[in-house]
Enzyme design. Structure first.
Site, mmCIF file in Angstrom:
data_model
loop_
_atom_site.group_PDB
_atom_site.id
_atom_site.type_symbol
_atom_site.label_atom_id
_atom_site.label_comp_id
_atom_site.label_asym_id
_atom_site.label_seq_id
_atom_site.Cartn_x
_atom_site.Cartn_y
_atom_site.Cartn_z
ATOM 1 C CB ILE A 252 40.874 36.006 9.179
ATOM 2 C CG1 ILE A 252 40.956 36.875 7.951
ATOM 3 C CG2 ILE A 252 39.388 35.792 9.966
ATOM 4 C CD1 ILE A 252 40.109 35.942 6.812
ATOM 5 N N GLY A 253 43.837 37.862 9.830
ATOM 6 C CA GLY A 253 45.197 37.664 9.318
ATOM 7 C C GLY A 253 45.546 39.282 9.344
ATOM 8 N N GLY B 164 48.041 41.412 6.226
ATOM 9 C CA GLY B 164 48.793 41.308 4.956
ATOM 10 C C GLY B 164 49.795 42.422 4.981
ATOM 11 C CG PHE C 269 48.278 46.084 0.879
ATOM 12 C CD1 PHE C 269 48.928 47.131 0.407
ATOM 13 C CD2 PHE C 269 47.757 45.185 0.180
ATOM 14 C CE1 PHE C 269 49.470 46.719 -0.695
ATOM 15 C CE2 PHE C 269 48.336 44.807 -1.060
ATOM 16 C CZ PHE C 269 49.089 45.718 -1.549
ATOM 17 N N GLY C 270 47.617 45.707 5.381
ATOM 18 C CA GLY C 270 46.932 45.846 6.779
ATOM 19 C C GLY C 270 46.156 44.661 7.097
ATOM 20 C CG ASP C 271 44.324 44.563 10.759
ATOM 21 O OD1 ASP C 271 45.320 44.299 10.930
ATOM 22 O OD2 ASP C 271 43.503 45.238 11.579
ATOM 23 C CB VAL C 272 43.330 39.607 6.064
ATOM 24 C CG1 VAL C 272 42.299 38.897 4.934
ATOM 25 C CG2 VAL C 272 44.590 40.092 5.317
ATOM 26 C CE LYS D 260 45.436 40.213 0.457
ATOM 27 N NZ LYS D 260 46.525 40.466 -0.615
ATOM 28 C CG ASP E 100 56.399 36.891 -1.764
ATOM 29 O OD1 ASP E 100 57.293 36.250 -1.430
ATOM 30 O OD2 ASP E 100 55.738 37.545 -1.014
#
Length: 445
Positions: free
Chosen positions: A200-201, A203, A205-208, A221, A312
């Site tokens: 779905i996204g 991040g 670090f990698g895919d979510v 995550k 952030d």
């Protein structure tokens, strides 16, 4: 067995050590590994009223569950980052027996080097990163540098000397966290209990991914395969074990393995930028905007109380729930303000001048970012400083330039923005003050 001398307060999170089958209608059955929240204590210290993740309430035996504890970060004063072999030898020139430091390997990317003084010279040992573990001799393996150093402080175990005295790095320090700490503290999730779904996204670090855990939808995550990312990933997870607030995205646990996964509550309406841009003025009313502004200030006031800087804060890092509650997410850069470490890419348009110039991040620099976030909120997701080239933003701001109020923005909101953009951090309001101002003005819309 549970410590019956300690009374668990309402809201305390526990994890089930064993399966519990209810013997009466008043009991709350649960499976091993399930997350249970204490609702109230009883006259019998061995039993509590509690609820599961689906909201069902019942009685539970205290000795079947374990209270979740926060996961601590370990200081690594001896870690000097990217320095050369010659640089390490220069730093260790006093050649005291057992004096040591750890650095990143120059010749082998992803590996490290342990530099130890013994016999009047400096010995360099390559620390190899393989299969998500660190090793010097292929015999002993460690999850992180902290564990490795701790081992050789106890016993030389084949090195030229036991590690006796660390040579501290000047300035900003690095940190480490153990995977096993998540197990001991009750935050480890068995991968077999997670049903992975689609991506779905993406991040830091990698895919979510989306998925299901204990009957509820979750966001997952996934870690990219590299050791420095692993430590950053675990640091984010460790910080989240200390935080619980209705306007912060909840951390549910960590799946330990290869790869690692952080399991979070699912926020069905996505991030605030996309929410604003896809709906626009016809859907998002002023009361909705004000609720979002209040939600975010409330979450940030909680971090402020804990002396944590997010670093952030931006609309892209605010997630919206099915019930239209705004929650602060992405604590990958969050730090105790007294432990001001270097970060990677800095979002220039959202970052306070003192943080850009001097790396001086604080709760007050978050306040500056909150003002930029308010501008995003009331401009329905526009990118800040629309007519200013990125390279010139800081110079313009330091010379006194401030963005104008977005069209239709209430005067008191723009006043908050301007107060958050004071060059002197001490002149900026606290999140607690901002929250009070918003609350007092809610009736005026």
């Amino acid at each position: 067995m549970a410590n019956t001398q300690e009374i668990w307060l309402p809201g305390t999170e526990c994890v089930a050590k064993y399966e519990f089958r209810n013997s009466t209608a008043d009991d709350l059955a649960f499976g091993k590994g399930e997350i249970i929240t204490i609702v109230a204590s009883t006259k019998d210290p061995n039993w509590y009223k509690a609820k599961n993740s689906n909201g069902r309430v019942g009685m539970i035996p205290a000795n079947f569950v374990k209270k979740r504890e926060s996961v601590k970060l370990h200081m690594m004063p001896w870690f000097h980052g990217k320095i050369s072999r010659e640089g390490a030898e220069e730093l260790l020139k006093e050649l005291t027996e057992g004096l040591f430091l750890v650095r990143e390997s120059v010749n082998f990317k992803g590996d490290y080097a342990l530099c130890v003084c013994a016999g009047g010279k400096v010995e360099h040992y390559r620390i190899i990163y393989t299969d998500n573990k660190l090793t010097i001799d292929e015999d002993e393996h460690f999850d992180n540098l902290y564990q490795l150093v701790e081992h050789y402080e106890r016993d030389a175990d084949g090195l030229c000397s036991r590690l006796i005295k660390p040579l501290p790095k000047e300035g900003k320090q690095d940190f480490s966290v153990d995977k096993e700490s998540f197990v001991k503290s009750g935050w480890s999730i068995d991968k077999r209990n997670i049903n992975m779904g689609s991506t779905i996204g993406h991040g830091n670090f990698g895919d979510v991914l989306e998925g299901h855990y204990q009957g509820r939808k979750v966001a997952i995550k996934q870690l990219k395969d590299n050791t420095s990312a692993a430590q950053t990933f675990l640091k984010e997870a460790s910080i989240m074990t200390t935080l619980r607030h209705k306007n912060l995205v909840s951390f549910l646990g960590l799946v330990i393995g290869d790869p690692l996964y952080i399991v979070l509550e699912y926020m069905s309406k996505g991030n605030l930028v996309d929410y604003l841009r896809s709906r626009g003025r016809s859907v998002i009313t002023k009361p909705i905007q004000l609720n979002f502004a209040s939600d975010i200030a409330s979450g940030m006031a909680y971090l402020e109380e804990k002396n944590l800087a997010h670093r952030d804060l931006a609309a892209r890092n605010i997630l919206i729930s099915e019930e239209d509650v705004a929650k602060v997410s992405d604590f990958g850069l969050a730090r105790d303000v007294n432990l001001n470490t270097e970060v990677g890419k800095i979002p220039i348009k959202w970052t306070a001048p003192e943080a850009l110039r001097k790396n001086n991040f604080s709760v007050k620099s978050d306040v500056w970012s909150y003002g930029i976030l308010l501008w995003e909120l009331y401009s329905y997701g526009r990118v800040p400083y629309p007519r200013v080239p990125l390279a010139e933003v800081l110079t313009h701001v330091e010379k006194g330039y401030r963005m104008e109020a977005p069209e239709g923005c209430p005067e008191f909101i723009y006043r908050i923005m301007r107060e958050t953009w004071e060059l002197n951090p001490q002149k900026r309001p606290s999140f607690k003050t901002i929250l009070k101002i918003i609350a007092s003005c809610k009736g005026s819309l």
